[in-house]
Design a protein around this motif. Structure first.
Motif, PDB file in Angstrom:
ATOM      1  N   ALA A  32       9.808   8.486  -4.569  1.00 29.78           N
ATOM      2  CA  ALA A  32      10.587   7.254  -4.573  1.00 29.78           C
ATOM      3  C   ALA A  32      10.383   6.500  -3.263  1.00 29.78           C
ATOM      4  O   ALA A  32      10.147   7.093  -2.219  1.00 29.78           O
ATOM      5  N   THR A  33      10.475   5.187  -3.345  1.00 29.25           N
ATOM      6  CA  THR A  33      10.403   4.328  -2.163  1.00 29.25           C
ATOM      7  C   THR A  33      11.728   3.602  -2.023  1.00 29.25           C
ATOM      8  O   THR A  33      12.534   3.565  -2.953  1.00 29.25           O
ATOM      9  N   PRO A  34      11.966   3.017  -0.873  1.00 30.42           N
ATOM     10  CA  PRO A  34      13.228   2.267  -0.700  1.00 30.42           C
ATOM     11  C   PRO A  34      13.326   1.053  -1.611  1.00 30.42           C
ATOM     12  O   PRO A  34      14.399   0.525  -1.817  1.00 30.42           O
TER      13      PRO A  34
ATOM     14  N   GLU B 286       0.828  -1.206   0.000  1.00 27.00           N
ATOM     15  CA  GLU B 286       0.000   0.000   0.000  1.00 27.00           C
ATOM     16  C   GLU B 286       0.863   1.256   0.000  1.00 27.00           C
ATOM     17  O   GLU B 286       0.560   2.235  -0.693  1.00 27.00           O
ATOM     18  N   ALA B 287       1.969   1.243   0.758  1.00 30.12           N
ATOM     19  CA  ALA B 287       2.860   2.400   0.799  1.00 30.12           C
ATOM     20  C   ALA B 287       3.530   2.610  -0.555  1.00 30.12           C
ATOM     21  O   ALA B 287       3.684   3.747  -1.018  1.00 30.12           O
ATOM     22  N   ALA B 288       3.920   1.522  -1.218  1.00 34.13           N
ATOM     23  CA  ALA B 288       4.548   1.643  -2.528  1.00 34.13           C
ATOM     24  C   ALA B 288       3.560   2.160  -3.564  1.00 34.13           C
ATOM     25  O   ALA B 288       3.907   2.991  -4.417  1.00 34.13           O
ATOM     26  N   LEU B 289       2.306   1.708  -3.491  1.00 38.61           N
ATOM     27  CA  LEU B 289       1.282   2.182  -4.422  1.00 38.61           C
ATOM     28  C   LEU B 289       0.998   3.665  -4.217  1.00 38.61           C
ATOM     29  O   LEU B 289       0.896   4.431  -5.183  1.00 38.61           O
ATOM     30  N   ALA B 290       0.930   4.082  -2.975  1.00 34.23           N
ATOM     31  CA  ALA B 290       0.701   5.496  -2.685  1.00 34.23           C
ATOM     32  C   ALA B 290       1.876   6.348  -3.151  1.00 34.23           C
ATOM     33  O   ALA B 290       1.704   7.454  -3.657  1.00 34.23           O
ATOM     34  N   ALA B 291       3.096   5.830  -3.022  1.00 35.23           N
ATOM     35  CA  ALA B 291       4.273   6.566  -3.467  1.00 35.23           C
ATOM     36  C   ALA B 291       4.299   6.673  -4.990  1.00 35.23           C
ATOM     37  O   ALA B 291       4.706   7.701  -5.542  1.00 35.23           O
ATOM     38  N   ASP B 292       3.887   5.605  -5.699  1.00 33.59           N
ATOM     39  CA  ASP B 292       3.828   5.652  -7.161  1.00 33.59           C
ATOM     40  C   ASP B 292       2.819   6.695  -7.627  1.00 33.59           C
ATOM     41  O   ASP B 292       3.066   7.431  -8.581  1.00 33.59           O
TER      42      ASP B 292
END
Length: 142
Positions: free
Chosen positions: A128-130, A117-123
């Motif tokens: 950028a995500t880690p 969910e955090a990666a989708l929100a960052a996209d």
């Protein structure tokens, strides 16, 4: 020496330790019960060592050596266990074992779902995500 006397005493001590381990809620009392069980084992080791040395003329005294090892192991266990209990008591305000169940980490599925969910929100936000490649991080920074 009769072997029955220390064996019965050791069995009683071990049974009291098992009861304390299963029935108590306080972490310090649980640690004391484990120590009682280890002392029952030490009593058995020494009793059987004395019995074997008198019957078989055993001069190695392996039971006494194992007892010293068990005492050292028990000292390390109680030191680390007491340190953990004190840290938990400082942070939670209680040493009750039943109240410590919420210290467990979330299941792997929950952690993966949260990371996804955090990666989708960052996209969606364009950040950028880690988990991104260095090229994608550089593109997100522009």
């Amino acid at each position: 020496m009769h072997l029955a006397y220390p064996a019965v005493l050791s069995a009683l001590l071990f049974a009291i330790g098992v009861y304390g381990l299963l029935a108590r809620r306080n972490a310090i009392l649980v640690l004391m019960s484990v120590e009682l069980m280890l002392n029952a084992v030490n009593l058995n080791l020494v009793a059987f060592d004395v019995w074997l040395s008198s019957t078989l003329r055993d001069t190695l005294h392996g039971g006494q050596a194992l007892t010293l090892f068990t005492i050292a192991l028990a000292a390390a266990e109680i030191g680390i266990g007491l340190a953990i209990v004190l840290l938990v008591h400082r942070s939670r305000g209680t040493a009750d074992i039943d109240r410590l169940r919420d210290t467990a980490e979330p299941a792997a599925d929950d952690a993966e779902a949260t990371a996804a969910e955090a990666a989708l929100a960052a996209d969606e936000a364009g950040t950028a995500t880690p988990y991104d490649s260095p090229a994608k991080k550089a593109g997100a920074a522009r």
